[in-house]
Design a protein around this motif. Structure first.
Motif, mmCIF file in Angstrom:
data_model
loop_
_atom_site.group_PDB
_atom_site.id
_atom_site.type_symbol
_atom_site.label_atom_id
_atom_site.label_comp_id
_atom_site.label_asym_id
_atom_site.label_seq_id
_atom_site.Cartn_x
_atom_site.Cartn_y
_atom_site.Cartn_z
ATOM 1 N N ALA A 265 0.835 -1.210 0.000
ATOM 2 C CA ALA A 265 0.000 0.000 0.000
ATOM 3 C C ALA A 265 0.869 1.261 0.000
ATOM 4 C CB ALA A 265 -0.925 -0.015 1.208
ATOM 5 N N ALA A 266 2.187 1.094 0.125
ATOM 6 C CA ALA A 266 3.079 2.254 0.189
ATOM 7 C C ALA A 266 3.159 2.954 -1.158
ATOM 8 C CB ALA A 266 4.475 1.795 0.607
ATOM 9 N N ALA A 267 3.386 4.260 -1.083
ATOM 10 C CA ALA A 267 3.630 5.035 -2.305
ATOM 11 C C ALA A 267 5.151 5.131 -2.451
ATOM 12 C CB ALA A 267 2.992 6.412 -2.192
ATOM 13 N N VAL A 268 5.695 4.190 -3.193
ATOM 14 C CA VAL A 268 7.157 4.087 -3.320
ATOM 15 C C VAL A 268 7.624 5.048 -4.416
ATOM 16 C CG1 VAL A 268 9.071 2.477 -3.717
ATOM 17 C CG2 VAL A 268 6.905 1.627 -2.756
ATOM 18 N N ALA A 269 8.664 5.815 -4.112
ATOM 19 C CA ALA A 269 9.168 6.754 -5.121
ATOM 20 C C ALA A 269 9.759 5.969 -6.280
ATOM 21 C CB ALA A 269 10.237 7.645 -4.503
ATOM 22 N N LYS A 295 16.411 5.310 -11.356
ATOM 23 C CA LYS A 295 15.218 4.515 -11.093
ATOM 24 C C LYS A 295 15.381 3.680 -9.828
ATOM 25 C CE LYS A 295 11.919 2.808 -14.312
ATOM 26 N NZ LYS A 295 11.801 2.358 -15.668
ATOM 27 N N ASN A 296 14.334 3.653 -9.025
ATOM 28 C CA ASN A 296 14.307 2.748 -7.872
ATOM 29 C C ASN A 296 13.825 1.383 -8.325
ATOM 30 O OD1 ASN A 296 15.155 4.013 -5.484
ATOM 31 N ND2 ASN A 296 13.263 5.210 -5.368
ATOM 32 N N PRO A 297 14.164 0.344 -7.569
ATOM 33 C CA PRO A 297 13.594 -0.965 -7.931
ATOM 34 C C PRO A 297 12.085 -0.933 -7.747
ATOM 35 C CG PRO A 297 14.752 -1.070 -5.822
ATOM 36 C CD PRO A 297 15.012 0.293 -6.390
ATOM 37 N N ASP A 298 11.372 -1.657 -8.572
ATOM 38 C CA ASP A 298 9.928 -1.775 -8.387
ATOM 39 C C ASP A 298 9.695 -2.990 -7.491
ATOM 40 O OD1 ASP A 298 7.177 -2.487 -8.677
ATOM 41 O OD2 ASP A 298 7.085 -1.169 -10.416
ATOM 42 N N ILE A 299 9.448 -2.716 -6.224
ATOM 43 C CA ILE A 299 9.379 -3.800 -5.225
ATOM 44 C C ILE A 299 8.275 -4.786 -5.583
ATOM 45 C CG2 ILE A 299 9.221 -4.324 -2.747
ATOM 46 C CD1 ILE A 299 9.903 -1.339 -2.238
ATOM 47 N N LEU A 300 7.108 -4.234 -5.933
ATOM 48 C CA LEU A 300 5.955 -5.092 -6.240
ATOM 49 C C LEU A 300 6.266 -6.021 -7.415
ATOM 50 C CD1 LEU A 300 2.966 -5.777 -5.698
ATOM 51 C CD2 LEU A 300 2.353 -3.951 -7.269
ATOM 52 N N GLY A 334 -1.166 -5.297 -4.898
ATOM 53 C CA GLY A 334 -0.606 -3.966 -5.116
ATOM 54 C C GLY A 334 -1.682 -2.905 -5.009
ATOM 55 N N PHE A 335 -1.256 -1.677 -4.917
ATOM 56 C CA PHE A 335 -2.166 -0.544 -4.969
ATOM 57 C C PHE A 335 -1.850 0.230 -6.243
ATOM 58 C CE2 PHE A 335 -4.957 0.565 -1.371
ATOM 59 C CZ PHE A 335 -4.806 -0.608 -0.649
ATOM 60 N N CYS A 336 -2.781 1.009 -6.675
ATOM 61 C CA CYS A 336 -2.563 1.754 -7.896
ATOM 62 C C CYS A 336 -3.151 3.146 -7.705
ATOM 63 C CB CYS A 336 -3.257 0.975 -9.011
ATOM 64 S SG CYS A 336 -3.553 1.848 -10.492
ATOM 65 N N ALA A 337 -2.274 4.123 -7.638
ATOM 66 C CA ALA A 337 -2.715 5.499 -7.412
ATOM 67 C C ALA A 337 -2.725 6.208 -8.754
ATOM 68 C CB ALA A 337 -1.754 6.179 -6.443
ATOM 69 N N GLU A 338 -3.885 6.683 -9.161
ATOM 70 C CA GLU A 338 -3.969 7.359 -10.458
ATOM 71 C C GLU A 338 -4.738 8.662 -10.332
ATOM 72 O OE1 GLU A 338 -2.330 6.249 -12.965
ATOM 73 O OE2 GLU A 338 -1.968 4.171 -12.378
ATOM 74 N N GLU A 348 -3.716 -2.047 -17.037
ATOM 75 C CA GLU A 348 -2.349 -2.176 -17.588
ATOM 76 C C GLU A 348 -1.383 -2.586 -16.485
ATOM 77 O OE1 GLU A 348 -1.331 1.636 -19.205
ATOM 78 O OE2 GLU A 348 -2.961 1.518 -20.680
ATOM 79 N N LYS A 349 -1.545 -1.956 -15.296
ATOM 80 C CA LYS A 349 -0.592 -2.194 -14.201
ATOM 81 C C LYS A 349 -0.657 -3.616 -13.666
ATOM 82 C CE LYS A 349 0.407 2.153 -12.262
ATOM 83 N NZ LYS A 349 0.160 3.207 -11.318
ATOM 84 N N ILE A 350 -1.860 -4.168 -13.518
ATOM 85 C CA ILE A 350 -1.957 -5.517 -12.941
ATOM 86 C C ILE A 350 -1.299 -6.529 -13.899
ATOM 87 C CG2 ILE A 350 -4.332 -6.068 -13.743
ATOM 88 C CD1 ILE A 350 -4.715 -7.486 -10.997
ATOM 89 N N LYS A 352 1.155 -5.757 -16.122
ATOM 90 C CA LYS A 352 2.581 -5.477 -16.173
ATOM 91 C C LYS A 352 3.301 -5.983 -14.923
ATOM 92 C CE LYS A 352 5.534 -1.523 -17.003
ATOM 93 N NZ LYS A 352 5.536 -0.115 -16.747
ATOM 94 N N LYS A 353 2.685 -5.752 -13.761
ATOM 95 C CA LYS A 353 3.368 -6.115 -12.512
ATOM 96 C C LYS A 353 3.168 -7.592 -12.160
ATOM 97 C CE LYS A 353 3.586 -1.486 -10.794
ATOM 98 N NZ LYS A 353 4.475 -0.777 -9.891
ATOM 99 N N GLY A 354 2.043 -8.150 -12.569
ATOM 100 C CA GLY A 354 1.806 -9.581 -12.330
ATOM 101 C C GLY A 354 1.316 -9.921 -10.936
HETATM 102 N N1 CTP Z 1 5.559 0.118 -6.248
HETATM 103 C C1 CTP Z 1 6.687 -0.549 -5.825
HETATM 104 N N2 CTP Z 1 7.905 -0.048 -6.113
HETATM 105 C C2 CTP Z 1 8.033 1.085 -6.836
HETATM 106 C C3 CTP Z 1 6.890 1.783 -7.266
HETATM 107 C C4 CTP Z 1 5.646 1.266 -6.950
HETATM 108 O O1 CTP Z 1 6.568 -1.589 -5.173
HETATM 109 N N3 CTP Z 1 9.237 1.546 -7.108
HETATM 110 C C5 CTP Z 1 4.242 -0.456 -5.929
HETATM 111 C C6 CTP Z 1 3.356 0.401 -5.047
HETATM 112 O O2 CTP Z 1 3.551 0.094 -3.675
HETATM 113 C C7 CTP Z 1 1.958 0.004 -5.508
HETATM 114 C C8 CTP Z 1 2.161 -0.340 -6.976
HETATM 115 O O3 CTP Z 1 3.545 -0.582 -7.134
HETATM 116 O O4 CTP Z 1 1.516 -1.159 -4.860
HETATM 117 C C9 CTP Z 1 1.749 0.718 -7.948
HETATM 118 O O5 CTP Z 1 2.313 1.947 -7.585
HETATM 119 P P1 CTP Z 1 1.987 3.270 -8.438
HETATM 120 O O6 CTP Z 1 2.712 4.423 -7.840
HETATM 121 O O7 CTP Z 1 0.510 3.384 -8.650
HETATM 122 O O8 CTP Z 1 2.553 2.881 -9.840
HETATM 123 P P2 CTP Z 1 3.996 2.903 -10.443
HETATM 124 O O9 CTP Z 1 4.441 1.513 -10.680
HETATM 125 O O10 CTP Z 1 4.897 3.744 -9.589
HETATM 126 O O11 CTP Z 1 3.749 3.574 -11.861
HETATM 127 P P3 CTP Z 1 3.372 5.130 -12.190
HETATM 128 O O12 CTP Z 1 4.031 5.964 -11.134
HETATM 129 O O13 CTP Z 1 3.910 5.333 -13.533
HETATM 130 O O14 CTP Z 1 1.864 5.220 -12.151
#
Ligand code: CTP
Length: 406
Positions: A265-269, A295-300, A334-338, A348-350, A352-354
């Motif tokens: 649920a975190a908003a990861v940079a 770029k940070n790693p995409d944890i999800l 995952g969460f998706c903030a739009e 698209e996100k579900i 892409k992220k799997g």
């Molecule tokens: N997330 C993550 N690691 C990142 C960025 C996002 O794990 N570096 C996770 C968030 O915790 C959330 C999901 O991915 O569960 C979607 O985050 P969101 O900010 O909506 O999407 P992004 O992947 O960052 O894509 P964008 O910013 O282009 O919408």
């Protein structure tokens, strides 16, 4: 969540009665059968029709309006699993404490042998009155103390009805509804902080409230919870405080191994500063400066590919060097903030992220999402299913999400 349970909800004559409409909705959403019993004065604050419509049951008020051979106060008392009196006025508290049974509600309370929750609400001087305090001590039930703040009578003090979610949680706790017992939940919350120098950082407006609500709800439902958060949170479950996306990734990966469910649920940079300055950056003569971000790693996404690789190896029996084959892998949410085209981006996100589920929320609205105590979300699942949860407080949304995914 509470299906099969009957809650006898006693409402007495206080201004906080209007808040009980929301409590009824929470109980109903949890599939409880709600039987409302009002004192005659309660109906000065909230209508019988409202309570009847929300509870989907007749509302009982009069003691001698008997429809069959059973004395109503006894049949109500026998049928219910718990009695919740909210708001409870000083008058009703004192009557129950001293065994006065002069209306249907107090008669039922007198005959009730199962757990009782009382949530008082009154003027602060009434609350402090030693007679009322003495009467409260006589009650053998759970008392959810009122909160401090501005009261409807204009005073500032203790007397405001406690939060509705607290009454709901206590009800669920007493009814011992613990379907998540033995499950380990790892939940992240809050926006990450990416340092620029020792005094400046890049972050976002995420309050972390949705993640905390999910962690609280999972805990209340019996789960073993670890909350990984960027905020200062003090809870009875395991809380790991982190700052940056990289810290969060380390903590999540450590906890991933024996988790049954991970909720990001975190908003990861998405980016961090390439080189954090070791000392405070000084103002220069230039009108513009450039920060290089990486770029940070995409944890999800990483969690999802770990899970996918593990499941694939399990199928083929090939033991890869990158991990041990596990018997099961956690559900990944995952969460998706739009701020625009919510559902389109979420779909698209579900993919892409799997992840197994994606909770989509619209952050452009002021009345929900970031910083708000309320949310309205759509749950997407990996098979293309979608479910919208109507606007409600974050705790209610959290319970509904858990019910949907687990
Ligand atoms: N997330 C993550 N690691 C990142 C960025 C996002 O794990 N570096 C996770 C968030 O915790 C959330 C999901 O991915 O569960 C979607 O985050 P969101 O900010 O909506 O999407 P992004 O992947 O960052 O894509 P964008 O910013 O282009 O919408």
């Amino acid at each position: 969540m509470l299906s099969g349970k009957t809650i006898l909800l006693g409402i007495t004559g206080g201004i906080a009665s209007y808040k009980i409409c929301e409590l009824i909705r929470m109980y109903k959403r949890a599939n409880a059968d709600v039987q409302v019993v009002c004192t005659p004065n309660a109906l000065n604050f909230v209508t019988k029709l409202t309570l009847q419509t929300l509870s989907k049951n007749n509302v009982a008020v009069e003691e001698f309006d008997i429809k069959n051979y059973n004395p109503e106060h006894i049949s109500f008392a026998d049928k219910a699993d718990i009695m919740v009196i909210a708001p409870a006025t000083a008058n009703t508290i004192s009557k129950i404490a001293t065994g006065v049974a002069d209306n249907l509600l107090t008669s039922i309370a007198c005959a009730f042998t199962k757990p009782v929750i009382i949530a008082p609400a009154m003027n602060c001087h009434m609350w402090e009155n030693p007679i009322i305090q003495e009467n409260l001590r006589k009650l053998s039930c759970t008392v959810l103390e009122p909160e401090s703040g501005y009261l409807a009578c204009g005073y500032l003090g203790k007397g405001r009805l406690c939060k509705i979610e607290k009454i709901f949680d206590k009800t669920a706790e007493i009814l011992n509804y613990k379907p998540l017992t033995g499950k380990k939940f790892v939940i992240t919350s809050g926006g990450t902080f990416e340092d620029i120098d020792p005094v400046r950082y890049i972050s976002n407006y995420s309050s972390g409230k949705m993640g905390v609500a999910l962690a609280d709800s999972a805990k209340n439902l019996g789960a073993d919870v670890t909350l990984i958060t960027t905020k200062d949170v003090s809870k009875k479950y395991n809380v790991i405080k982190v700052k940056s996306a990289l810290d969060m990734k380390d903590a999540v990966m450590r906890e991933f191994d024996n988790a049954d469910c991970v909720i990001m649920a975190a908003a990861v940079a998405d980016y961090r500063v390439k080189e954090t300055a070791p000392q405070k950056m000084k103002k220069t003569d230039e009108d513009e400066i450039t920060l290089t971000l990486v770029k940070n790693p995409d944890i999800l996404s990483e969690l999802c590919s770990l899970k996918a690789r593990g499941q694939e190896d399990k199928k083929t029996g090939y033991i890869a060097c990158h991990h041990d084959i596990r018997t099961s892998y956690p559900l990944v949410v995952g969460f998706c903030a739009e701020s625009e085209n919510l559902i389109e981006h979420a779909k698209e996100k579900i993919t892409k992220k799997g992840c197994d589920y994606l909770i989509a929320n619209d952050i452009s609205r002021k009345d929900i999402g970031f910083s708000s105590d309320y949310n309205e979300v759509t749950i997407l699942d990996k098979n293309g299913g979608m479910k919208k949860l109507e606007r409600a407080d974050k705790m209610t949304i959290a319970y509904q999400i858990l019910e949907e995914i687990f």
